[in-house]
Design a protein around this motif. Structure first.
Motif, PDB file in Angstrom:
ATOM      1  N   SER A 110       0.817  -1.214   0.000  1.00  0.00           N
ATOM      2  CA  SER A 110       0.000   0.000   0.000  1.00  0.00           C
ATOM      3  C   SER A 110       0.848   1.260   0.000  1.00  0.00           C
ATOM      4  N   PHE A 111       2.038   1.166   0.556  1.00  0.00           N
ATOM      5  CA  PHE A 111       2.876   2.356   0.634  1.00  0.00           C
ATOM      6  C   PHE A 111       3.624   2.644  -0.662  1.00  0.00           C
ATOM      7  N   THR A 112       3.397   1.827  -1.701  1.00  0.00           N
ATOM      8  CA  THR A 112       3.883   2.194  -3.032  1.00  0.00           C
ATOM      9  C   THR A 112       2.942   3.201  -3.682  1.00  0.00           C
ATOM     10  N   ILE A 113       1.706   3.266  -3.211  1.00  0.00           N
ATOM     11  CA  ILE A 113       0.714   4.151  -3.832  1.00  0.00           C
ATOM     12  C   ILE A 113       1.097   5.619  -3.717  1.00  0.00           C
ATOM     13  N   PRO A 114       1.541   6.114  -2.536  1.00  0.00           N
ATOM     14  CA  PRO A 114       1.948   7.528  -2.478  1.00  0.00           C
ATOM     15  C   PRO A 114       3.095   7.855  -3.420  1.00  0.00           C
ATOM     16  N   PHE A 115       3.989   6.874  -3.668  1.00  0.00           N
ATOM     17  CA  PHE A 115       5.083   7.133  -4.602  1.00  0.00           C
ATOM     18  C   PHE A 115       4.542   7.430  -5.994  1.00  0.00           C
ATOM     19  N   SER A 116       3.569   6.626  -6.438  1.00  0.00           N
ATOM     20  CA  SER A 116       2.988   6.824  -7.763  1.00  0.00           C
ATOM     21  C   SER A 116       2.168   8.110  -7.825  1.00  0.00           C
ATOM     22  N   LEU A 117       1.393   8.368  -6.787  1.00  0.00           N
ATOM     23  CA  LEU A 117       0.591   9.595  -6.765  1.00  0.00           C
ATOM     24  C   LEU A 117       1.478  10.829  -6.765  1.00  0.00           C
ATOM     25  N   MET A 118       2.633  10.729  -6.126  1.00  0.00           N
ATOM     26  CA  MET A 118       3.574  11.832  -6.109  1.00  0.00           C
ATOM     27  C   MET A 118       3.970  12.218  -7.531  1.00  0.00           C
ATOM     28  N   ASN A 119       4.219  11.217  -8.365  1.00  0.00           N
ATOM     29  CA  ASN A 119       4.611  11.489  -9.748  1.00  0.00           C
ATOM     30  C   ASN A 119       3.456  12.049 -10.568  1.00  0.00           C
ATOM     31  N   ILE A 120       2.246  11.577 -10.316  1.00  0.00           N
ATOM     32  CA  ILE A 120       1.079  12.135 -11.001  1.00  0.00           C
ATOM     33  C   ILE A 120       0.909  13.600 -10.634  1.00  0.00           C
ATOM     34  N   GLN A 140       5.291  18.734   0.376  1.00  0.00           N
ATOM     35  CA  GLN A 140       4.417  17.585   0.591  1.00  0.00           C
ATOM     36  C   GLN A 140       5.162  16.280   0.290  1.00  0.00           C
ATOM     37  N   THR A 141       6.063  16.317  -0.677  1.00  0.00           N
ATOM     38  CA  THR A 141       6.833  15.133  -1.045  1.00  0.00           C
ATOM     39  C   THR A 141       7.881  14.790  -0.002  1.00  0.00           C
ATOM     40  N   PHE A 150       9.939   9.924   5.833  1.00  0.00           N
ATOM     41  CA  PHE A 150       9.353   9.001   6.798  1.00  0.00           C
ATOM     42  C   PHE A 150       8.879   7.685   6.194  1.00  0.00           C
ATOM     43  N   VAL A 151       8.916   7.562   4.871  1.00  0.00           N
ATOM     44  CA  VAL A 151       8.540   6.303   4.224  1.00  0.00           C
ATOM     45  C   VAL A 151       9.661   5.825   3.301  1.00  0.00           C
ATOM     46  N   TYR A 152      10.048   6.684   2.368  1.00  0.00           N
ATOM     47  CA  TYR A 152      11.025   6.307   1.359  1.00  0.00           C
ATOM     48  C   TYR A 152      12.359   5.907   1.976  1.00  0.00           C
ATOM     49  N   LEU A 153      12.942   6.791   2.764  1.00  0.00           N
ATOM     50  CA  LEU A 153      14.262   6.521   3.330  1.00  0.00           C
ATOM     51  C   LEU A 153      14.268   5.327   4.292  1.00  0.00           C
ATOM     52  N   PRO A 154      13.263   5.196   5.191  1.00  0.00           N
ATOM     53  CA  PRO A 154      13.231   3.972   6.012  1.00  0.00           C
ATOM     54  C   PRO A 154      13.097   2.697   5.185  1.00  0.00           C
ATOM     55  N   TYR A 155      12.282   2.751   4.103  1.00  0.00           N
ATOM     56  CA  TYR A 155      12.155   1.585   3.231  1.00  0.00           C
ATOM     57  C   TYR A 155      13.504   1.235   2.612  1.00  0.00           C
ATOM     58  N   TYR A 163      12.822   2.173  13.924  1.00  0.00           N
ATOM     59  CA  TYR A 163      12.247   3.456  13.521  1.00  0.00           C
ATOM     60  C   TYR A 163      11.247   3.260  12.382  1.00  0.00           C
ATOM     61  N   ALA A 164      11.495   2.286  11.509  1.00  0.00           N
ATOM     62  CA  ALA A 164      10.636   2.093  10.342  1.00  0.00           C
ATOM     63  C   ALA A 164       9.265   1.591  10.712  1.00  0.00           C
ATOM     64  N   GLU A 165       9.127   1.000  11.879  1.00  0.00           N
ATOM     65  CA  GLU A 165       7.829   0.409  12.231  1.00  0.00           C
ATOM     66  C   GLU A 165       6.918   1.374  12.978  1.00  0.00           C
TER      67      GLU A 165
END
Length: 246
Positions: free
Chosen positions: A56-66, A212-213, A219-224, A243-245
């Motif tokens: 589910s946390f891949t969705i914000p990555f795609s929306l960011m590009n849109i 916003q990005t 808090f998502v990208y770098l921990p991943y 920290y990632a959890e």
């Protein structure tokens, strides 16, 4: 605001859904001895739970590009903005976050081992989880085992390469669109038909999107990226899994 308000509403809705999903699944990440494991400390102990959460946390990555695409078109190709109201184009845009979700889910379910494929790895993660949190959760793990000599290490390589390709592709596209938008805003002569007021508005909107990005980036990208790469290369984790959890 036109169609832009629907894009903002989509962002807000996804943020709410992800917050609820996080509260319901209570995901936990464990890195130990070359093992990277994800478990959900919830009422259901099944591989589908951490799979759905992580995907589910891949969705914000795609929306960011849109979002960046909209801002770029608004300043460079304003005549194309109408496509954001076209149902077929909307379906095409929707296919990107959906495809990312499916790809990440397939990797989690097929590439990342479960207890049935690597019982020793699952047992080690169960012990580590108990030592950290005082709770035994033997089932529902998705994990990769990158320890030397482990025949399943090839799956860790596939998982590491796949996740990095997905994340870096999204990040590269976002940086490219943001840079192009900023370039055309700075070179106002290329868009002389826009008034200073409109240009100032576009600058403000681009700045807002970038800010916003930064939130999902930090808090998502770098921990991943941390949990995916530190365990695979056997680097010090600096408690990034804890920290990632949170």
């Amino acid at each position: 605001m036109g169609t832009y308000k629907y894009l903002l509403a989509t962002f807000a809705s996804v943020d709410v859904i992800l917050s609820v999903l996080h509260a319901v699944t209570r995901p936990m990440v464990v890195i130990a001895d070359g093992l990277l494991g994800v478990i959900t400390d919830s009422f259901i102990q099944d591989k589908w739970m951490p799979t759905v959460y992580c995907s589910s946390f891949t969705i914000p990555f795609s929306l960011m590009n849109i979002h960046f695409l909209y801002r770029f078109w608004a300043i460079r190709y304003p005549h194309l903005i109408g496509y954001f109201s076209d149902k077929r184009f909307i379906a095409l845009l929707a296919s990107f976050p959906i495809s990312g979700f499916i790809a990440w889910s397939v990797i989690c379910l097929v590439v990342m081992s479960g207890k049935e494929h690597d019982p020793d790895g699952a047992a080690r993660l169960t012990v580590e989880y108990y030592l950290r949190y005082g709770k035994v959760i033997p089932d529902g793990w998705i994990f990769v085992n990158s320890r030397e000599g482990n025949p399943l290490r090839v799956y860790a390589l596939i998982q590491n390469a796949s996740f990095n390709v997905i994340m870096f592709s999204c990040l590269t596209l976002a940086i490219s669109l943001a840079s192009l938008t900023y370039y055309h805003l700075k070179h106002a002569s290329l868009i002389a038909n826009l008034s200073p007021t409109v240009l100032a508005m576009h600058n403000t909107m681009l700045f807002a999107v970038c800010i916003q990005t930064l939130i999902p980036l930090c808090f998502v990208y770098l921990p991943y990226l941390g949990v995916v790469n530190l365990s695979f290369f056997h680097l010090p984790t600096f408690s990034v899994d804890m920290y990632a959890e949170t």
